[in-house]
Write an enzyme that holds these catalytic residues in place. Sequence first.
Site, mmCIF file in Angstrom:
data_model
loop_
_atom_site.group_PDB
_atom_site.id
_atom_site.type_symbol
_atom_site.label_atom_id
_atom_site.label_comp_id
_atom_site.label_asym_id
_atom_site.label_seq_id
_atom_site.Cartn_x
_atom_site.Cartn_y
_atom_site.Cartn_z
ATOM 1 N N ARG A 39 3.651 -14.859 11.279
ATOM 2 C CA ARG A 39 2.461 -15.217 10.495
ATOM 3 C C ARG A 39 2.816 -15.897 9.183
ATOM 4 O O ARG A 39 2.123 -16.795 8.714
ATOM 5 C CB ARG A 39 1.628 -13.955 10.206
ATOM 6 C CG ARG A 39 1.045 -13.322 11.445
ATOM 7 C CD ARG A 39 0.691 -11.891 11.215
ATOM 8 N NE ARG A 39 1.874 -11.090 10.928
ATOM 9 C CZ ARG A 39 1.872 -9.785 10.729
ATOM 10 N NH1 ARG A 39 0.740 -9.116 10.776
ATOM 11 N NH2 ARG A 39 2.994 -9.132 10.486
ATOM 12 N N PHE A 66 0.798 -1.238 0.000
ATOM 13 C CA PHE A 66 0.000 0.000 0.000
ATOM 14 C C PHE A 66 0.829 1.286 0.000
ATOM 15 O O PHE A 66 0.293 2.376 -0.141
ATOM 16 C CB PHE A 66 -0.928 0.043 1.225
ATOM 17 C CG PHE A 66 -1.827 -1.159 1.349
ATOM 18 C CD1 PHE A 66 -2.413 -1.723 0.229
ATOM 19 C CD2 PHE A 66 -2.084 -1.731 2.594
ATOM 20 C CE1 PHE A 66 -3.239 -2.837 0.322
ATOM 21 C CE2 PHE A 66 -2.907 -2.844 2.702
ATOM 22 C CZ PHE A 66 -3.485 -3.402 1.562
ATOM 23 N N ALA A 75 4.726 -8.253 17.090
ATOM 24 C CA ALA A 75 3.999 -7.128 17.714
ATOM 25 C C ALA A 75 3.370 -7.468 19.067
ATOM 26 O O ALA A 75 3.480 -6.685 20.016
ATOM 27 C CB ALA A 75 2.923 -6.635 16.745
ATOM 28 N N LYS A 87 13.847 -11.916 5.029
ATOM 29 C CA LYS A 87 13.613 -12.968 6.012
ATOM 30 C C LYS A 87 12.164 -13.477 5.951
ATOM 31 O O LYS A 87 11.886 -14.607 6.358
ATOM 32 C CB LYS A 87 13.995 -12.499 7.431
ATOM 33 C CG LYS A 87 13.114 -11.390 7.988
ATOM 34 C CD LYS A 87 12.092 -11.952 8.932
ATOM 35 C CE LYS A 87 10.941 -11.082 9.308
ATOM 36 N NZ LYS A 87 10.618 -9.821 8.809
ATOM 37 N N GLN A 137 3.531 -10.698 4.072
ATOM 38 C CA GLN A 137 4.522 -10.012 3.244
ATOM 39 C C GLN A 137 5.370 -10.998 2.436
ATOM 40 O O GLN A 137 5.888 -10.674 1.368
ATOM 41 C CB GLN A 137 5.434 -9.153 4.129
ATOM 42 C CG GLN A 137 4.676 -8.121 4.948
ATOM 43 C CD GLN A 137 3.883 -7.165 4.079
ATOM 44 O OE1 GLN A 137 4.437 -6.317 3.408
ATOM 45 N NE2 GLN A 137 2.566 -7.328 4.055
HETATM 46 P P1 13P Z 1 5.325 -12.052 10.337
HETATM 47 O O1 13P Z 1 4.775 -11.042 9.368
HETATM 48 O O2 13P Z 1 5.685 -13.386 9.678
HETATM 49 O O3 13P Z 1 4.423 -12.243 11.529
HETATM 50 O O4 13P Z 1 6.721 -11.493 10.865
HETATM 51 C C1 13P Z 1 6.715 -10.506 11.817
HETATM 52 C C2 13P Z 1 7.999 -9.799 11.825
HETATM 53 O O5 13P Z 1 8.383 -9.216 10.830
HETATM 54 C C3 13P Z 1 8.804 -9.851 13.064
HETATM 55 O O6 13P Z 1 9.886 -9.000 13.033
#
Ligand code: 13P
Length: 296
Positions: free
Chosen positions: A214, A42, A98, A150, A245
Amino acid sequence: MLQENCKYLPGIKLGTNVIADPDLESAVKDADMLVFVTPHQFVEGICKKLVGKLRPGVEAISLIKGMEVKMEGPCMISKLITDTLGINCCVLMGANIANEIAVEKFSEATIGYREDKEAANRWAKLFTTPYFLVAIVEDIEGVELCGTLKNVVAIAAGLVDGLDMGNNTKAAIMRIGLREMRAFSKLLFPSVRDNTFFESCGVADLITTCLGGRNRRVAEAFARNGGKRSFDELEAEMLHGQKLQGVSTAREVYEVLTYHGWQELFPLLSTVHEICIGQLPPTSIVEYSEHTPNLS
Ligand code: 13P
């Protein structure tokens, strides 16, 4: 007003100074410092809406993990913000799931900057708390690429979990992934430093995302379903409106690899994309990674 994100962080009291303003123009009009933290899909649209709406001298930081691939090549999100809005933009990346930060569990983060160390220090001061320690590194591309790439490795780790391959295989995939992350970053930006991969944005974010993120969770479900349900379908069902992502980043990385003819150098990064689009079965993640070339 309720100081709570009822949908994604229920039960966590945000500070009374946190005000949700859905009107972008009014949210930025008096701001000296802007924190960009949206799904990377976005950000270009948001930046276009902000042109001509910002105060002079405003500074930015991006917490967004991703890149845009354009005709002329890949463009990191911080550069997109700088180029579109003509403002300095640092990045903050790190092992930062988070909901753990929300309950004030100790973690670290890395700010990447280009030249303007004072700006990086101002951001570090703003973000640092006793339970959230921030280091600054003069390697903006390295820090941002760590956070971005990553997520692709976390998809691979989730596939391994869904295939019940065990911890040795998962560790191997993470190591191969980290090596490909570093090699890819250095090919794109020769200025990227090895040490950046030992900061929170590097190995630590890779570990936490491959264990508890996630991308990992949805990829595990994808492999358990034998690749028969798409990532889009699983994302909608499991994340309730949040955006993964890793899948879109895998596609963007693949575009770059194809453009340069580098696919064979990066079997893990390439294979994740081919699995995500159903061209290869989830089991390929291990088969192809076994043949990884010896990148330095
Ligand atoms: P996820 O989007 O896979 O939950 O990764 C979270 C993240 O970037 C932690 O630094």
